[in-house]
Design a protein around this motif. Structure first.
Motif, short mmCIF file in Angstrom:
data_model
loop_
_atom_site.label_atom_id
_atom_site.label_comp_id
_atom_site.label_asym_id
_atom_site.label_seq_id
_atom_site.Cartn_x
_atom_site.Cartn_y
_atom_site.Cartn_z
N ASP A 1 0.83 -1.21 0.00
CA ASP A 1 0.00 0.00 0.00
C ASP A 1 0.86 1.25 0.00
O ASP A 1 1.98 1.28 0.54
CB ASP A 1 -0.91 0.02 1.22
N LEU A 2 0.32 2.30 -0.60
CA LEU A 2 0.98 3.60 -0.62
C LEU A 2 -0.03 4.65 -0.19
O LEU A 2 -1.03 4.87 -0.86
CB LEU A 2 1.50 3.91 -2.03
N ASN A 3 0.24 5.28 0.94
CA ASN A 3 -0.61 6.37 1.43
C ASN A 3 -0.10 7.67 0.85
O ASN A 3 1.01 8.12 1.15
CB ASN A 3 -0.59 6.42 2.96
N MET A 4 -0.89 8.29 0.03
CA MET A 4 -0.45 9.48 -0.70
C MET A 4 -0.26 10.69 0.20
O MET A 4 0.50 11.59 -0.13
CB MET A 4 -1.43 9.79 -1.81
N VAL A 5 -0.95 10.72 1.33
CA VAL A 5 -0.82 11.87 2.23
C VAL A 5 0.51 11.81 2.96
O VAL A 5 1.28 12.78 2.97
CB VAL A 5 -1.99 11.90 3.23
N THR A 6 0.82 10.66 3.55
CA THR A 6 2.07 10.55 4.31
C THR A 6 3.29 10.48 3.40
O THR A 6 4.41 10.67 3.85
CB THR A 6 2.04 9.30 5.20
N SER A 7 3.08 10.20 2.11
CA SER A 7 4.20 10.07 1.19
C SER A 7 4.20 11.15 0.11
O SER A 7 4.91 11.03 -0.88
CB SER A 7 4.16 8.69 0.51
N ARG A 8 3.43 12.20 0.32
CA ARG A 8 3.22 13.16 -0.76
C ARG A 8 4.48 13.92 -1.14
O ARG A 8 4.61 14.39 -2.28
CB ARG A 8 2.12 14.14 -0.41
N VAL A 9 5.43 14.03 -0.24
CA VAL A 9 6.65 14.76 -0.58
C VAL A 9 7.40 14.05 -1.70
O VAL A 9 7.89 14.68 -2.63
CB VAL A 9 7.55 14.92 0.66
N GLY A 10 7.49 12.73 -1.61
CA GLY A 10 8.21 11.96 -2.62
C GLY A 10 7.30 11.01 -3.35
O GLY A 10 7.69 9.88 -3.60
N ILE A 11 6.12 11.43 -3.69
CA ILE A 11 5.11 10.54 -4.20
C ILE A 11 5.55 9.80 -5.45
O ILE A 11 5.43 8.58 -5.52
CB ILE A 11 3.79 11.30 -4.47
N ALA A 12 6.11 10.48 -6.44
CA ALA A 12 6.46 9.81 -7.69
C ALA A 12 7.57 8.79 -7.48
O ALA A 12 7.53 7.68 -7.97
CB ALA A 12 6.86 10.83 -8.74
#
Length: 440
Positions: A99-110
């Protein structure tokens, strides 16, 4: 699932194909064993198990027909048939997800999105390679084991380290469980006995990789001399295993029993005796880096390359290349086992394979529209499906990245190739690979 359902920040990445490319690059880094498998498509709608039949040969005719017998409708001839044998491939389902949580990982999302795909690809490649390795090695361990508990008196029950290869016999090409009506001949110690039953241990104590300890039941009593701990137990149809100094069991290997060029030549000779087809002109030898390194210390190997210049690829690359009728493929997935009786020593197992040593069955319906609809984000790379699921949680934040594979591996037998049809052949059920055991 349409691309429009993904967050705007990810749509450009997916639409440009970066994710698929990253996954494919990782999956191509295969580790070796899967490469020997001949791939066959497992058709839709035929169940979960596929049984294939292989036709055998008829014995040679070297006696001329007697003229006086050349009469009547049969001309003095008796009809004979060729034998058959069967092997089975079973479908299984393998999968993993992340899983990838886009909020907690939004800084380096790509970056994390692509890294997850790469990690999933590596996991899929390694998983399938280990499945191929396990399916390849299992039958070539078969019929070779040792007594683990000395008999207190003559007995029909003998405790052994590994019962694989003793549980079934081939009857008209079909595997049947050993019994009083279908016994299996085996040598225990110095004498021959008939196995009529096998019982696995409740608690597995086998020291062999993926081995199964248990008790062999014989039709008559085994003597104490033969049933002494450490003695070899070998089925009449056991697979060939090459060991330095002709050691009879894995436990008998000593610290000086390292890999030699002679061991490799013995393995090649066994395959040639059984008329095993080559793989693009040579046999494949899968071995770990330590096994490859030991060849450089072997006296025969050093003499073979004595006077070789620095331009020789064998020395320039620091590894062996194609020679001795072998193609050397190093892998980090090779079995490495602690020595069963001597502390601090390891048993290593190169394996030499010919064409057809392993078969991979891939489910044909893995990419069907009803399994992977056209508007879903499912990519099939090397028969493995990569699935990216849109966020469907309440906050539309969590993306799932997964992979799955539907298929199976099996090592086919060659029981119909016997000394009757191929005079130099062995009696082993499985002939298309030879395992080597050595210390390293």
């Amino acid at each position: 699932m349409g691309i429009q359902n993904f967050p705007a920040a990810l749509q450009p990445i997916i639409m440009q194909g970066f994710l698929e490319r990253e996954f494919e690059m990782s999956l191509k880094s295969r580790l070796g064993y899967r490469l020997i498998a001949d791939r066959e498509e497992f058709s839709v709608g035929i169940g979960e198990t596929l049984t294939k039949t292989r036709a055998g040969l008829k014995p040679s005719v070297t006696v001329p027909l007697v003229a006086s017998s050349n009469t009547n409708l049969d001309n003095g001839l008796t009809s004979t048939n060729w034998g058959v044998e069967q092997y089975t491939i079973s479908l299984n389902f393998y999968a993993a997800t992340q899983d990838l949580n886009m909020v907690t990982s939004r800084v380096g999302i790509a970056t994390q999105f692509l890294q997850n795909a790469a990690t999933n690809g590596e996991q899929a490649a390694r998983s399938l390679d280990e499945l191929a390795r396990n399916a390849l090695f299992a039958p070539y361990f078969g019929g070779n084991t040792r007594v683990v508990t000395t008999l207190s008196g003559a007995s029909a029950n003998v405790e052994v380290d590994d019962i694989r290869g003793f549980q079934t016999v081939f009857v008209n090409g079909v595997q049947q469980g050993v019994s009083s009506t279908c016994p299996l001949t085996a040598t225990v110690g110095m004498n021959t006995y008939n196995i009529v039953g096998v019982t696995p241990d409740t608690v597995n104590i086998s020291t062999a990789p993926n081995g199964v300890s248990g008790v062999l039941l014989f039709s008559g009593n085994v003597t104490v001399v033969d049933g002494t701990a450490g003695n070899g137990v070998k089925a009449a149809t056991a697979s060939s295993i090459v060991r330095p100094a002709s050691r009879t069991t894995t436990a008998n290997l000593q610290a000086t029993d390292t890999l030699t060029m002679g061991n490799l030549l013995d393995a090649v000779a066994l395959l040639r005796r059984n008329a095993v087809p080559l793989v693009d002109g040579v046999y494949n030898c899968y071995l770990d880096p330590v096994s490859a390194r030991q060849l450089f210390a072997d006296s025969d190997f050093k003499q073979l390359f004595q006077g070789a210049t620095s331009s020789n690829p064998v020395f320039r690359q620091g590894m062996v290349s194609d020679f001795l009728g072998l193609r050397f493929i190093t892998t980090t997935e090779a079995y490495v086992q602690n020595h069963p009786t001597i502390g601090g020593l390891y048993v290593r197992r190169p394996i030499v394979c010919g064409q057809g040593a392993l078969i991979e069955g891939d489910f044909a319906g893995i990419a069907a529209d009803d399994v992977a609809p056209k508007d879903s984000l499912v990519n099939i790379i090397d028969n493995v499906a990569m699935v990216t699921r849109e966020p469907i949680d309440r906050l539309q934040q969590i993306i799932a990245q997964s992979w799955y594979w539907i298929g199976g591996f099996c090592a086919p037998s060659d029981t119909t190739t016997t000394p009757t049809t191929v005079p130099t052949a062995t009696n082993a059920n499985y002939k298309r690979a030879v395992m080597i055991e050595h210390i390293g």
